[in-house]
Motif scaffolding. Structure first.
Motif, PDB file in Angstrom:
ATOM      1  N   GLU A  74       0.835  -1.195   0.000  1.00  0.00           N
ATOM      2  CA  GLU A  74       0.000   0.000   0.000  1.00  0.00           C
ATOM      3  C   GLU A  74       0.874   1.252   0.000  1.00  0.00           C
ATOM      4  N   ARG A  75       0.473   2.214  -0.828  1.00  0.00           N
ATOM      5  CA  ARG A  75       1.152   3.503  -0.885  1.00  0.00           C
ATOM      6  C   ARG A  75       0.206   4.573  -0.353  1.00  0.00           C
ATOM      7  N   SER A  76       0.762   5.600   0.250  1.00  0.00           N
ATOM      8  CA  SER A  76      -0.061   6.643   0.861  1.00  0.00           C
ATOM      9  C   SER A  76      -0.797   7.443  -0.204  1.00  0.00           C
ATOM     10  N   PHE A  77      -1.829   8.164   0.232  1.00  0.00           N
ATOM     11  CA  PHE A  77      -2.589   9.020  -0.680  1.00  0.00           C
ATOM     12  C   PHE A  77      -1.663  10.001  -1.377  1.00  0.00           C
ATOM     13  N   GLU A  78      -0.725  10.603  -0.631  1.00  0.00           N
ATOM     14  CA  GLU A  78       0.184  11.596  -1.205  1.00  0.00           C
ATOM     15  C   GLU A  78       1.073  10.980  -2.282  1.00  0.00           C
ATOM     16  N   GLU A  79       1.541   9.760  -2.071  1.00  0.00           N
ATOM     17  CA  GLU A  79       2.352   9.090  -3.090  1.00  0.00           C
ATOM     18  C   GLU A  79       1.545   8.821  -4.351  1.00  0.00           C
ATOM     19  N   MET A  80       0.322   8.352  -4.182  1.00  0.00           N
ATOM     20  CA  MET A  80      -0.511   7.987  -5.326  1.00  0.00           C
ATOM     21  C   MET A  80      -1.043   9.207  -6.069  1.00  0.00           C
ATOM     22  N   VAL A 130     -26.530  15.300  -2.975  1.00  0.00           N
ATOM     23  CA  VAL A 130     -26.086  14.872  -1.649  1.00  0.00           C
ATOM     24  C   VAL A 130     -24.951  13.868  -1.838  1.00  0.00           C
ATOM     25  N   VAL A 131     -23.823  14.136  -1.189  1.00  0.00           N
ATOM     26  CA  VAL A 131     -22.651  13.272  -1.329  1.00  0.00           C
ATOM     27  C   VAL A 131     -22.264  12.718   0.035  1.00  0.00           C
ATOM     28  N   PHE A 132     -22.265  11.399   0.144  1.00  0.00           N
ATOM     29  CA  PHE A 132     -21.727  10.721   1.328  1.00  0.00           C
ATOM     30  C   PHE A 132     -20.300  10.285   0.997  1.00  0.00           C
ATOM     31  N   THR A 133     -19.393  10.497   1.920  1.00  0.00           N
ATOM     32  CA  THR A 133     -18.013  10.057   1.696  1.00  0.00           C
ATOM     33  C   THR A 133     -17.366   9.650   3.012  1.00  0.00           C
ATOM     34  N   ASN A 134     -16.418   8.731   2.922  1.00  0.00           N
ATOM     35  CA  ASN A 134     -15.621   8.344   4.085  1.00  0.00           C
ATOM     36  C   ASN A 134     -14.212   8.910   3.979  1.00  0.00           C
ATOM     37  N   SER A 135     -14.045   9.905   3.102  1.00  0.00           N
ATOM     38  CA  SER A 135     -12.728  10.491   2.852  1.00  0.00           C
ATOM     39  C   SER A 135     -12.700  11.938   3.305  1.00  0.00           C
ATOM     40  N   LEU A 136     -11.770  12.276   4.198  1.00  0.00           N
ATOM     41  CA  LEU A 136     -11.662  13.650   4.666  1.00  0.00           C
ATOM     42  C   LEU A 136     -11.225  14.584   3.550  1.00  0.00           C
ATOM     43  N   GLY A 155     -18.180   9.290   9.213  1.00  0.00           N
ATOM     44  CA  GLY A 155     -17.735   9.037  10.582  1.00  0.00           C
ATOM     45  C   GLY A 155     -16.958   7.731  10.682  1.00  0.00           C
ATOM     46  N   GLY A 156     -16.413   7.479  11.849  1.00  0.00           N
ATOM     47  CA  GLY A 156     -15.621   6.276  12.053  1.00  0.00           C
ATOM     48  C   GLY A 156     -14.238   6.601  12.561  1.00  0.00           C
ATOM     49  N   THR A 157     -13.340   5.650  12.430  1.00  0.00           N
ATOM     50  CA  THR A 157     -11.975   5.776  12.923  1.00  0.00           C
ATOM     51  C   THR A 157     -11.065   6.245  11.802  1.00  0.00           C
ATOM     52  N   LEU A 158     -10.286   7.284  12.045  1.00  0.00           N
ATOM     53  CA  LEU A 158      -9.434   7.872  11.008  1.00  0.00           C
ATOM     54  C   LEU A 158      -8.237   6.972  10.712  1.00  0.00           C
ATOM     55  N   ARG A 159      -8.070   6.703   9.424  1.00  0.00           N
ATOM     56  CA  ARG A 159      -6.930   5.912   8.944  1.00  0.00           C
ATOM     57  C   ARG A 159      -5.996   6.849   8.189  1.00  0.00           C
ATOM     58  N   ARG A 160      -4.779   6.971   8.693  1.00  0.00           N
ATOM     59  CA  ARG A 160      -3.865   8.008   8.232  1.00  0.00           C
ATOM     60  C   ARG A 160      -3.420   7.821   6.779  1.00  0.00           C
ATOM     61  N   MET A 161      -3.162   6.591   6.334  1.00  0.00           N
ATOM     62  CA  MET A 161      -2.585   6.343   5.005  1.00  0.00           C
ATOM     63  C   MET A 161      -3.401   6.974   3.884  1.00  0.00           C
ATOM     64  N   GLN A 162      -4.727   6.885   3.981  1.00  0.00           N
ATOM     65  CA  GLN A 162      -5.598   7.394   2.922  1.00  0.00           C
ATOM     66  C   GLN A 162      -6.528   8.507   3.407  1.00  0.00           C
ATOM     67  N   HIS A 163      -6.364   8.966   4.647  1.00  0.00           N
ATOM     68  CA  HIS A 163      -7.255   9.972   5.240  1.00  0.00           C
ATOM     69  C   HIS A 163      -8.705   9.485   5.187  1.00  0.00           C
ATOM     70  N   ASN A 199      -5.877  -3.103   1.484  1.00  0.00           N
ATOM     71  CA  ASN A 199      -5.982  -3.166   2.945  1.00  0.00           C
ATOM     72  C   ASN A 199      -7.366  -3.595   3.397  1.00  0.00           C
ATOM     73  N   LEU A 200      -7.401  -4.304   4.503  1.00  0.00           N
ATOM     74  CA  LEU A 200      -8.638  -4.890   5.018  1.00  0.00           C
ATOM     75  C   LEU A 200      -9.605  -3.890   5.651  1.00  0.00           C
ATOM     76  N   PRO A 201      -9.147  -2.899   6.436  1.00  0.00           N
ATOM     77  CA  PRO A 201     -10.119  -1.986   7.071  1.00  0.00           C
ATOM     78  C   PRO A 201     -10.992  -1.252   6.053  1.00  0.00           C
ATOM     79  N   GLU A 202     -10.398  -0.752   4.969  1.00  0.00           N
ATOM     80  CA  GLU A 202     -11.179  -0.039   3.968  1.00  0.00           C
ATOM     81  C   GLU A 202     -12.060  -0.987   3.165  1.00  0.00           C
TER      82      GLU A 202
END
Length: 267
Positions: A74-80, A130-136, A155-163, A199-202
Motif C-alpha cells: 500500500e502507498r499513501s494518498f500523497e504518493e498515489m 447529496v454526497v456521502f463520503t468516508n474520505s476527509l 464518521g468512524g476511525t481515522l486511517r492516516r494512510m488514505q485519510h 488493505n482490510l479496514p477499507e
C-alpha cells in the motif's frame, strides 16, 4: 487418482508446475501452444490452467493464460496523487458526467475518486446533490460546492494512510441510506479474481457502500485492471460499470466484457 498423460507419463501436478514456470516466462501463452509443448489434449490443458488460476498463480484469459502480477504494498494518498494524473482526471470527468441534479451519491476514498469530486465541483449547473463520503480530503474538495451540494462525512476511525474513516462505527450511517450511485475505488479488478483492495479496514467499508447504492460503478485507472490484491470485495458480476482509461490491458477488458460488465473508457 492423479492423472498421468503423455510427455513421458508426467504426473499432472508436475506438469502444472512446469506449465506455471512457462507461463511466468511469457506475456501470454495459448492453450494450443501448451498442448503441443506438453503433449496432452487442449481439454487437459484448460483443466490445468483452471486449477492454476483457482490457486491464484496465473491469470486465466480466453484462449490461454497470462502471468499473475505480483502483489503491491500500500502507498499513501500523497504518493498515489502524483501517479497517472491525466488518466485519473479523465476518468473523473467521465464519472462526474453521470451525476444529475437532485441525486444522492457515495464517493469512496482514493485518488481517482478525488478526481471525480473535483470534476463534480466544477459542474456549476449541478445542485441539490447529496454526497456521502468516508474520505476527509474528498469532503474538503467538495466544500466549494456547498450549498449546491450537501456533503456528509460517514464518521468512524481515522486511517492516516488514505485519510479515510473506517470501522469501528464507520459503516453505521451507510447501512441506513439508499444512494443512486456509488463511485468505488479499488486496487484490482480481474475477470476471475473480482474486485479487490490492498488493505482490510477499507475493504469492509467498501462492502457497506456497495450495499447502499442502486448503481455500482468502479473507477480505476488502467494499472488496476488485471490485478488481484489481498481483500476480496465482490465479483465482477456484482458491478454495473467500470470506468477506466485506454492504458488498460485490452485482453483483460475483453474478458471483463465477456463476464457481462459494461466498460467506459476515458480518453
Amino acid at each position: 487418482m492423479e492423472e498421468t498423460r503423455a510427455d513421458g507419463d508426467m504426473p499432472a501436478e508436475m506438469r502444472r508446475e512446469q506449465m506455471l514456470a512457462f507461463v511466468k516466462s511469457k506475456d501470454f501463452v495459448r492453450v494450443s501452444d501448451l498442448s503441443t509443448k506438453f503433449g496432452v489434449s487442449e481439454v487437459t490443458i484448460r483443466g490445468d490452467l483452471d486449477t492454476l488460476a483457482e490457486r491464484g498463480q496465473i491469470r486465466r484469459i480466453r484462449g490461454g493464460a497470462m502471468p499473475r502480477p505480483l502483489p503491491q504494498p500500500e502507498r499513501s494518498f500523497e504518493e498515489m496523487q502524483s501517479a497517472r494524473v491525466h488518466e485519473k482526471a479523465t476518468i473523473g470527468e467521465l464519472a462526474a458526467s453521470l451525476v444529475s441534479t437532485g441525486e444522492t451519491i457515495i464517493l469512496d476514498v482514493g485518488t481517482t475518486t478525488t478526481a471525480v469530486a473535483r470534476a463534480l465541483t466544477r459542474r456549476s449547473e449541478l445542485y441539490d446533490v447529496v454526497v456521502f463520503t468516508n474520505s476527509l480530503n474528498i469532503a474538503l474538495e467538495l466544500e466549494p460546492a456547498i450549498p449546491r451540494f450537501t456533503v456528509i462525512v460517514t464518521g468512524g476511525t481515522l486511517r492516516r494512510m488514505q485519510h479515510s474513516l473506517v470501522d469501528p462505527l464507520g459503516g453505521l450511517m451507510l447501512e441506513r441510506i439508499n444512494a443512486r450511485i456509488v463511485f468505488l475505488g479499488c486496487n484490482g479488478i480481474d475477470p476471475g479474481g473480482g474486485i479487490t483492495n490492498i488493505n482490510l479496514p477499507e475493504a469492509e467499508i467498501k462492502r457497506h457502500m456497495l450495499q447502499s447504492a442502486r448503481q455500482r460503478i468502479i473507477v480505476a485507472d488502467g494499472s488496476k485492471v488485471g490485478r488481484i490484491e489481498l481483500a476480496y470485495l465482490c465479483g465482477v458480476e456484482e458491478i454495473d460499470l467500470l470506468i477506466t482509461d485506454t492504458s488498460a490491458d485490452p485482453v483483460v477488458l475483453n474478458a471483463l466484457r465477456e463476464k457481462g460488465l459494461e466498460i467506459m473508457l476515458a480518453k
